[in-house]
Design an enzyme around this catalytic site. Sequence first.
Site, PDB file in Angstrom:
ATOM      1  N   ASP A   1      -7.113   4.177  -4.438  1.00 24.58           N
ATOM      2  CA  ASP A   1      -7.773   4.054  -3.132  1.00 24.58           C
ATOM      3  C   ASP A   1      -8.384   5.444  -2.891  1.00 24.58           C
ATOM      4  O   ASP A   1      -8.637   6.172  -3.867  1.00 24.58           O
ATOM      5  CB  ASP A   1      -6.755   3.650  -2.040  1.00 24.58           C
ATOM      6  CG  ASP A   1      -7.420   3.223  -0.735  1.00 24.58           C
ATOM      7  OD1 ASP A   1      -7.911   2.089  -0.656  1.00 24.58           O
ATOM      8  OD2 ASP A   1      -7.483   4.038   0.226  1.00 24.58           O
TER       9      ASP A   1
ATOM     10  N   LYS B   1       0.868  -1.185   0.000  1.00 23.95           N
ATOM     11  CA  LYS B   1       0.000   0.000   0.000  1.00 23.95           C
ATOM     12  C   LYS B   1       0.895   1.222   0.000  1.00 23.95           C
ATOM     13  O   LYS B   1       2.026   1.165   0.479  1.00 23.95           O
ATOM     14  CB  LYS B   1      -0.864   0.021   1.264  1.00 23.95           C
ATOM     15  CG  LYS B   1      -2.079   0.924   1.150  1.00 23.95           C
ATOM     16  CD  LYS B   1      -3.247   0.180   0.555  1.00 23.95           C
ATOM     17  CE  LYS B   1      -4.438   1.047   0.268  1.00 23.95           C
ATOM     18  NZ  LYS B   1      -5.605   0.202  -0.097  1.00 23.95           N
TER      19      LYS B   1
HETATM   20  P1  NDP Z   1     -13.024   7.747  -2.860  1.00 19.64           P
HETATM   21  O1  NDP Z   1     -11.934   8.726  -2.695  1.00 19.64           O
HETATM   22  O2  NDP Z   1     -13.616   7.503  -4.189  1.00 19.64           O
HETATM   23  O3  NDP Z   1     -14.229   8.114  -1.875  1.00 19.64           O
HETATM   24  C1  NDP Z   1     -14.028   8.206  -0.510  1.00 19.64           C
HETATM   25  C2  NDP Z   1     -15.331   8.637   0.147  1.00 19.64           C
HETATM   26  O4  NDP Z   1     -15.219   8.484   1.555  1.00 19.64           O
HETATM   27  C3  NDP Z   1     -15.669  10.087  -0.104  1.00 19.64           C
HETATM   28  O5  NDP Z   1     -17.070  10.254  -0.093  1.00 19.64           O
HETATM   29  C4  NDP Z   1     -15.032  10.779   1.102  1.00 19.64           C
HETATM   30  O6  NDP Z   1     -15.615  12.009   1.444  1.00 19.64           O
HETATM   31  C5  NDP Z   1     -15.306   9.769   2.195  1.00 19.64           C
HETATM   32  N1  NDP Z   1     -14.270   9.887   3.214  1.00 19.64           N
HETATM   33  C6  NDP Z   1     -12.938   9.692   3.059  1.00 19.64           C
HETATM   34  N2  NDP Z   1     -12.293   9.931   4.198  1.00 19.64           N
HETATM   35  C7  NDP Z   1     -13.239  10.282   5.086  1.00 19.64           C
HETATM   36  C8  NDP Z   1     -13.199  10.650   6.439  1.00 19.64           C
HETATM   37  N3  NDP Z   1     -12.030  10.692   7.113  1.00 19.64           N
HETATM   38  N4  NDP Z   1     -14.379  10.935   7.066  1.00 19.64           N
HETATM   39  C9  NDP Z   1     -15.552  10.887   6.374  1.00 19.64           C
HETATM   40  N5  NDP Z   1     -15.654  10.557   5.075  1.00 19.64           N
HETATM   41  C10 NDP Z   1     -14.511  10.252   4.449  1.00 19.64           C
HETATM   42  O7  NDP Z   1     -12.459   6.385  -2.223  1.00 19.64           O
HETATM   43  P2  NDP Z   1     -12.967   4.892  -2.440  1.00 19.64           P
HETATM   44  O8  NDP Z   1     -14.431   4.849  -2.628  1.00 19.64           O
HETATM   45  O9  NDP Z   1     -12.082   4.262  -3.426  1.00 19.64           O
HETATM   46  O10 NDP Z   1     -12.583   4.265  -1.020  1.00 19.64           O
HETATM   47  C11 NDP Z   1     -13.507   4.174   0.060  1.00 19.64           C
HETATM   48  C12 NDP Z   1     -13.059   3.092   1.026  1.00 19.64           C
HETATM   49  O11 NDP Z   1     -13.021   1.828   0.334  1.00 19.64           O
HETATM   50  C13 NDP Z   1     -11.670   3.263   1.631  1.00 19.64           C
HETATM   51  O12 NDP Z   1     -11.665   2.729   2.933  1.00 19.64           O
HETATM   52  C14 NDP Z   1     -10.789   2.397   0.734  1.00 19.64           C
HETATM   53  O13 NDP Z   1      -9.621   1.967   1.393  1.00 19.64           O
HETATM   54  C15 NDP Z   1     -11.740   1.225   0.479  1.00 19.64           C
HETATM   55  N6  NDP Z   1     -11.457   0.395  -0.684  1.00 19.64           N
HETATM   56  C16 NDP Z   1     -11.349   0.930  -1.925  1.00 19.64           C
HETATM   57  C17 NDP Z   1     -11.099   0.115  -3.021  1.00 19.64           C
HETATM   58  C18 NDP Z   1     -11.035   0.633  -4.415  1.00 19.64           C
HETATM   59  O14 NDP Z   1     -10.890  -0.188  -5.326  1.00 19.64           O
HETATM   60  N7  NDP Z   1     -11.150   1.926  -4.646  1.00 19.64           N
HETATM   61  C19 NDP Z   1     -10.900  -1.325  -2.851  1.00 19.64           C
HETATM   62  C20 NDP Z   1     -11.129  -1.811  -1.518  1.00 19.64           C
HETATM   63  C21 NDP Z   1     -11.379  -0.959  -0.478  1.00 19.64           C
HETATM   64  P3  NDP Z   1     -14.807  13.382   1.165  1.00 19.64           P
HETATM   65  O15 NDP Z   1     -14.850  13.544  -0.328  1.00 19.64           O
HETATM   66  O16 NDP Z   1     -15.544  14.434   1.897  1.00 19.64           O
HETATM   67  O17 NDP Z   1     -13.411  13.190   1.679  1.00 19.64           O
HETATM   68  O1  2IT Z   2      -7.935  -1.671  -0.591  1.00 23.63           O
HETATM   69  C1  2IT Z   2      -7.882  -2.174  -1.733  1.00 23.63           C
HETATM   70  O2  2IT Z   2      -8.011  -3.385  -1.918  1.00 23.63           O
HETATM   71  C2  2IT Z   2      -7.671  -1.278  -2.871  1.00 23.63           C
HETATM   72  N1  2IT Z   2      -7.614  -0.061  -2.690  1.00 23.63           N
HETATM   73  C3  2IT Z   2      -7.517  -1.839  -4.256  1.00 23.63           C
HETATM   74  C4  2IT Z   2      -6.099  -2.281  -4.494  1.00 23.63           C
HETATM   75  C5  2IT Z   2      -5.779  -2.724  -5.895  1.00 23.63           C
HETATM   76  O3  2IT Z   2      -4.611  -3.039  -6.119  1.00 23.63           O
HETATM   77  O4  2IT Z   2      -6.664  -2.765  -6.758  1.00 23.63           O
END
Ligand code: NDP
Ligand code: 2IT
Length: 446
Positions: free
Chosen positions: A166, A126
Amino acid sequence: MAYNLKDFMAKVIAKNPGEVEFHQAVHEVVESVIPFIEENPKYEHGRILERIVEPERVIMFRVPWLDDKGIIQVNRGFRIEMSSAIGPYKGGLRFHPTVNLGILKFLAFEQVFKNSLTTLPMGGGKGGSDFDPKGKSDNEVMKFCQSFMTELQRHIGPNTDVPAGDIGVGGREIGFMFGQYKRIRDEFTGVLTGKALEWGGSLIRPEATGYGTVYFAEEMLNLKGDSVKGKICTVSGSGNVAQYTIEKVNELGGKCVTLSDSGGYIYDPDGIDNDKLNYVMHLKNVKRGRIQEYADKYDVQYFEGQRPWGVKCDIAFPSATQNEINADEAKTLIKNGCICVAEGANMPSVPEAIEVYLENKILYGPAKAANAGGVAVSGLEMSQNSLRLSWTREEVDNRLKGIMKSIHETCVKYGRESSDYVNYVAGANIGGFVKVADSMMAQGVV
Ligand code: NDP
Ligand code: 2IT
């Protein structure tokens, strides 16, 4: 000699001071795995636990860049290469002002077990930066990404370490970083996943985490003779994971009633249908606006500074960030009749909230199992890049479904406690551990 959880954690804490999220993630895994190691003492002789909590490599670097006013800004960049036992390091990059070493180590640690569960040959890593993309122009984001990749490029490669997105890293950022990698290394390779279709991306990668989380919830419910159809769902976040969670819930006949961002949450009792979801996608991915604007547009309530866990639901899909459900919120979910929590975000529930789910024996799909669909399709993107072929939407989606089903089966295999109860925490942790531990044993003292 057997492991003592408290003593083991005391050593981890002493060696990694102040990294509270890392301690939390390690504690959860080690607690599940110790009883399994007691039954299989070869892992203790192989000192697998001591090795697995120590990253193979940690890279930290300066990221200087010029903002639109011509002022020099300095951020910190990181890449944690946690484990290459079963494949090249694989895992996302997070750009968010809260990013620090401890947070990225927790995420890299979780990634090791998650990637093992996917059945694909991917190690765990990561990275990211404390850079805040909010309020920055496209030009500033590009300048930052180029500077970040100028250093990161010497540490990664399609056969060594393959980053992805992420929080704060989506298609735009992956594009800027891929362009810079290609320019410096003079190679067109699958060094990043989450690429656009025209230049090496995979169909379904943007959808994969959200879709996969809903497939996992469906598997848990199916085992109980139930399904997502007709269920009221609460969703937090409004980014990549939240958006495609809602799309899949809608397709399966459920109804999502909340979305949030760091400002607050909206409650739409009529449900966020596909038209409203298209509005959210434009608002968040193009306009980069705030979720409050949804409340104004559709005349629904906005709760400033609050999280959506007080809203009555059958299924909760936390999809924003770590530690976003505390013990009181978990109790409220249960009191309101919630039967399933499927974690799209990484480590969204605090340990005391997890205890509440387990005591009440609800269907709880922990992040490393429930949200593994994203990295799984990243693995499929790597396969397609190696083959220099692109699979169809149906092909990738069917593989994703198959992988989520297989992760569910692994959790049931290692987590079944009685004829009608599966502890998915134990199942995911032990199921993810075995393949990594066996590989480390086979590869000697590395
Ligand atoms: P994005 O950046 O697309 O969206 C993140 C969302 O979460 C936004 O709405 C953001 O709001 C909100 N957010 C982030 N930090 C905070 C905080 N500290 N408090 C409140 N709201 C918060 O990210 P993703 O959708 O990609 O990721 C969301 C989660 O999913 C994370 O935990 C990530 O690790 C996990 N994840 C993502 C994967 C992927 O493929 N993208 C895979 C597996 C897990 P704001 O815009 O106001 O910051
Ligand atoms: O938390 C996760 O699994 C991710 N942000 C996706 C990682 C990846 O390599 O697609």
